[in-house]
Every structure is written in C-alpha cells, then in structure tokens.
Design a protein around this motif. Structure first.
Motif, PDB file in Angstrom:
ATOM      1  N   MET A   1       0.816  -1.255   0.070  1.00  0.00           N
ATOM      2  CA  MET A   1       0.045  -0.138   0.104  1.00  0.00           C
ATOM      3  C   MET A   1       1.040   1.168  -0.216  1.00  0.00           C
ATOM      4  SD  MET A   1      -3.280   0.734   2.505  1.00  0.00           S
ATOM      5  CE  MET A   1      -2.254   0.597   4.053  1.00  0.00           C
ATOM      6  N   LYS A   2       0.721   2.193  -0.983  1.00  0.00           N
ATOM      7  CA  LYS A   2       1.318   3.598  -0.957  1.00  0.00           C
ATOM      8  C   LYS A   2       0.398   4.656  -0.407  1.00  0.00           C
ATOM      9  CE  LYS A   2       3.635   6.351  -4.613  1.00  0.00           C
ATOM     10  NZ  LYS A   2       4.125   6.462  -5.725  1.00  0.00           N
ATOM     11  N   LEU A   3       1.517   5.359   0.321  1.00  0.00           N
ATOM     12  CA  LEU A   3       0.796   6.434   1.103  1.00  0.00           C
ATOM     13  C   LEU A   3       1.609   7.522   0.620  1.00  0.00           C
ATOM     14  CD1 LEU A   3       1.026   5.152   4.969  1.00  0.00           C
ATOM     15  CD2 LEU A   3      -0.738   4.761   3.057  1.00  0.00           C
ATOM     16  N   ILE A   4       0.642   8.668   0.354  1.00  0.00           N
ATOM     17  CA  ILE A   4       1.101   9.856  -0.186  1.00  0.00           C
ATOM     18  C   ILE A   4       0.551  10.985   0.878  1.00  0.00           C
ATOM     19  CG2 ILE A   4       1.234  11.455  -2.185  1.00  0.00           C
ATOM     20  CD1 ILE A   4       0.545   8.969  -4.113  1.00  0.00           C
ATOM     21  N   LEU A   5       1.639  11.619   1.217  1.00  0.00           N
ATOM     22  CA  LEU A   5       1.508  12.851   1.934  1.00  0.00           C
ATOM     23  C   LEU A   5       1.284  14.203   1.435  1.00  0.00           C
ATOM     24  CD1 LEU A   5       4.060  11.689   4.975  1.00  0.00           C
ATOM     25  CD2 LEU A   5       1.532  10.766   4.494  1.00  0.00           C
ATOM     26  N   ALA A 254     -10.292  -1.543   1.035  1.00  0.00           N
ATOM     27  CA  ALA A 254     -10.626  -2.535   0.400  1.00  0.00           C
ATOM     28  C   ALA A 254     -10.405  -2.144  -1.198  1.00  0.00           C
ATOM     29  CB  ALA A 254     -12.175  -3.335   0.444  1.00  0.00           C
ATOM     30  N   GLY A 255      -9.406  -2.997  -1.908  1.00  0.00           N
ATOM     31  CA  GLY A 255      -9.179  -2.816  -3.035  1.00  0.00           C
ATOM     32  C   GLY A 255      -8.387  -1.191  -3.371  1.00  0.00           C
ATOM     33  N   LYS A 256      -7.941  -0.627  -2.478  1.00  0.00           N
ATOM     34  CA  LYS A 256      -7.418   0.570  -2.685  1.00  0.00           C
ATOM     35  C   LYS A 256      -6.038   0.208  -2.388  1.00  0.00           C
ATOM     36  CE  LYS A 256     -11.392   3.025  -2.767  1.00  0.00           C
ATOM     37  NZ  LYS A 256     -12.110   1.911  -2.611  1.00  0.00           N
ATOM     38  N   HIS A 257      -4.945   0.836  -3.263  1.00  0.00           N
ATOM     39  CA  HIS A 257      -3.706   0.672  -3.282  1.00  0.00           C
ATOM     40  C   HIS A 257      -2.825   1.889  -3.013  1.00  0.00           C
ATOM     41  CE1 HIS A 257      -4.364  -3.325  -4.568  1.00  0.00           C
ATOM     42  NE2 HIS A 257      -5.243  -2.818  -5.398  1.00  0.00           N
ATOM     43  N   THR A 258      -3.470   2.950  -3.031  1.00  0.00           N
ATOM     44  CA  THR A 258      -2.814   4.405  -2.867  1.00  0.00           C
ATOM     45  C   THR A 258      -3.597   5.263  -2.267  1.00  0.00           C
ATOM     46  OG1 THR A 258      -1.868   4.141  -5.194  1.00  0.00           O
ATOM     47  CG2 THR A 258      -1.617   6.200  -4.289  1.00  0.00           C
ATOM     48  N   PRO A 284       2.024  -3.986   4.453  1.00  0.00           N
ATOM     49  CA  PRO A 284       3.362  -3.405   4.176  1.00  0.00           C
ATOM     50  C   PRO A 284       2.894  -1.938   3.598  1.00  0.00           C
ATOM     51  CG  PRO A 284       3.517  -5.624   3.643  1.00  0.00           C
ATOM     52  CD  PRO A 284       2.071  -5.191   4.043  1.00  0.00           C
ATOM     53  N   ILE A 285       3.653  -0.992   3.832  1.00  0.00           N
ATOM     54  CA  ILE A 285       3.521   0.446   3.297  1.00  0.00           C
ATOM     55  C   ILE A 285       4.612   0.915   2.622  1.00  0.00           C
ATOM     56  CG2 ILE A 285       1.474   0.826   4.925  1.00  0.00           C
ATOM     57  CD1 ILE A 285       3.409   2.797   6.458  1.00  0.00           C
TER      58      ILE A 285
END
Length: 309
Positions: A1-5, A254-258, A284-285
């Motif tokens: 999972m990608k987290l964008i700040l 659910a189904g979200k990657h970003t 994992p992020i």
C-alpha cells in the motif's frame, strides 16, 4: 500500500503560536492557567495541555478573579475583552494574527461608513468573536442565498470580510453574489486570505489526482479539517475524517492501493504518525511526500513570554 502525504499539512503558524503561549504561560505562572474555549480545535492538543495544568472554560465567569487567562486562537468579542478587564484577569491573547487582521479590516470598513458583510459559518467561535469586534452594521452570510435575503438596499455601500478557515475557493461564489447584487462593494485582496487554509486546500486537490482514498487527520469540530474532507469528496475520492489511527475502518481500504493523507491546521504530526502506524499494521506500506509549498511563516509571541522557554 502506497501512502502519499500532502504538503503542506498539519499545524499552521497561528496554531503553533497559540499552543506555545499556553505552554510558556504554564512555565511562567505555574498551573492552573485558564483558557477560554479550546485553544485550537483538536482534542489531543487540548488533553495534552490539560495534563500540564491548563483548564479550559467556555465562560469567563468560571475563571477566578485575577487568574492568568488565555484567549484562544479563534479570537474574542470586545464584550469578552471588557469582561476580562473588569475582573482584573491577567490576559494573554493567543488570537491568530490573521484573525486579528480580519477584525481590524472589518472595523476600518465600518469606520468608512460601510455596512460590513461577514462570510462565515453561524455559531463558529471565530465568527462570534469577529461579529463582536466590529462596531456598526454587520451581517453574517454563509452562501449566495443568504446574500439575496439581506434586507439592504442595492445601493448600500458594502464591504466584506471572511472567516479565516474559508479559502478563496470557498468564498468565491458568495463574493460574486455580493458584487452582483450591490453596486458599491469593496473587500480584502486575495493575498489577505489565510495562507494556511488556501495552501492546505490546494495541496488536497493536487493530492487527489494521485490517490484512490483520502484520510484527513483532524477533529470533528475543526472547520478547516472538515473542509479538506469535503474537497476530497468533491474531487470524486472516497474521503474520511479521522482523529487518529483508531478511527480507520479497514473496509475503506478494500481494493485501494494508493492512500492520500493530509491533516487540518490544528492537527499535530503525532496524529499523522499514528494514522500511518495503524495503516502499517494492516499491510506493508511505502511512503511518499507530495511536493508542495514549504511554509516558513512564524508569528511573534506576546512580549511578556519571549524570555520563557
């Protein structure tokens, strides 16, 4: 999972100053120090200051005579100011300088003989303070429909000011309605709008171009935090306001990657970190910070607190 700040996010200079005033007042005068209203709209911040000895009250009647008292970042009316003086309270004013600027603008417009229109949310503590700072005719409107309902002649000399937690984008339609109805209208320049509100909203719109879900860290009673969530929804992105990591519902992901993360102007970094930690427990992020405006604005403390660390 990608987290964008988002950048910028979280504390603005007015919030930093207000919290610093409470902490320095406690260091100088010792507990208890009384604060009228929540110093900023964030429960974590308020509870943290309570633990250090701050006592939060809604009315000055609950403050012992002569006690050290702090006005919150949202500002107060002249009546509250006068009440504090009559009770000989030792007042430290944590009103955000940008809120004070709105007060001064409104009064200058009134002194010119103009009827003032305040664009803002009824009942918001900042709005209540501003209404009580302007002597002369002042009318509160929330939207263009309110403008049309004003019982004023169309040739009335008008000036408008806005609640600081509203951006240029938030007020554009209402200002257009004011200018469309009245023939003689003046108001502040765009650069006089609160920089923090505008910057955070612009950053969220940019962030929403890159994410599938938006999490806004902030309190339910924070006007600017709620507006950030609304902007995410307007951009077509599922958007949620969370106080901290405990508010996250795994079904949202659910189904979200970003995932995009931002924070209201009264939300500290520690709460953003808590949200990130909660997400990291689910899977994992990878963390990325979106490029954006780097805010370097600071506001001076009251002179009597400058020597306190």
């Amino acid at each position: 999972m990608k987290l964008i700040l988002a950048q910028p996010r979280g504390f603005c200079a007015g919030v930093v100053r207000a919290i610093d005033i409470v902490e320095r007042a406690l260091a100088k005068h010792e507990a208890p120090v009384y604060v009228r209203h929540e110093i900023v709209h964030n429960r974590y911040v308020v509870e943290n200051l309570k633990a250090k000895g701050a006592r939060f009250v809604e009315e000055l009647a609950d403050v012992p005579a002569g006690a050290t008292t702090i006005f919150s970042a949202h500002g107060v009316s002249r009546a509250v100011e006068a009440d504090a003086a009559s009770r000989r309270l030792n007042v430290l004013d944590a009103t955000c300088p940008l809120v004070t600027k709105v007060h001064n603008q409104g009064q200058r417009y009134s002194d010119l003989g103009r009827t003032v229109i305040l664009i803002g949310h009824a009942g918001h503590v900042e709005v209540e303070g501003t209404l009580g700072r302007i002597s002369g005719p002042v009318h509160l409107v929330e939207d263009r429909d309110d403008v049309e309902r004003l019982d004023l002649a169309d040739d009335t000399p008008i000036a408008y000011v806005t609640q600081t937690t509203l951006s240029v984008d938030d007020t554009r339609a209402t200002i257009e309605a004011i200018k469309g109805r009245f023939s003689d209208v003046i108001g502040p320049e765009t650069r006089d709008i609160c920089y923090a509100t505008q910057n955070r909203q612009t950053a969220v719109r940019k962030l929403c171009q890159h994410v599938e879900l938006l999490l806004v860290v902030g309190a339910a009673n924070s006007s600017n935090s709620n507006r950030l969530r609304e902007i995410g929804a307007e951009c077509g992105i599922p958007s949620y306001l969370v106080a901290d990591g405990r508010d996250i519902d795994s079904e949202w992901l659910a189904g979200k990657h970003t995932i995009g993360i931002t924070a209201g102007a009264s939300a500290p970094d520690v709460l953003v970190d808590d949200v990130i930690a909660a997400l990291a427990k689910l899977e994992p992020i990878e963390i990325e910070a979106l490029q954006g405006i780097e805010e370097k604005i600071t506001f001076r403390l009251p002179p009597e607190l400058l020597e306190v660390s």
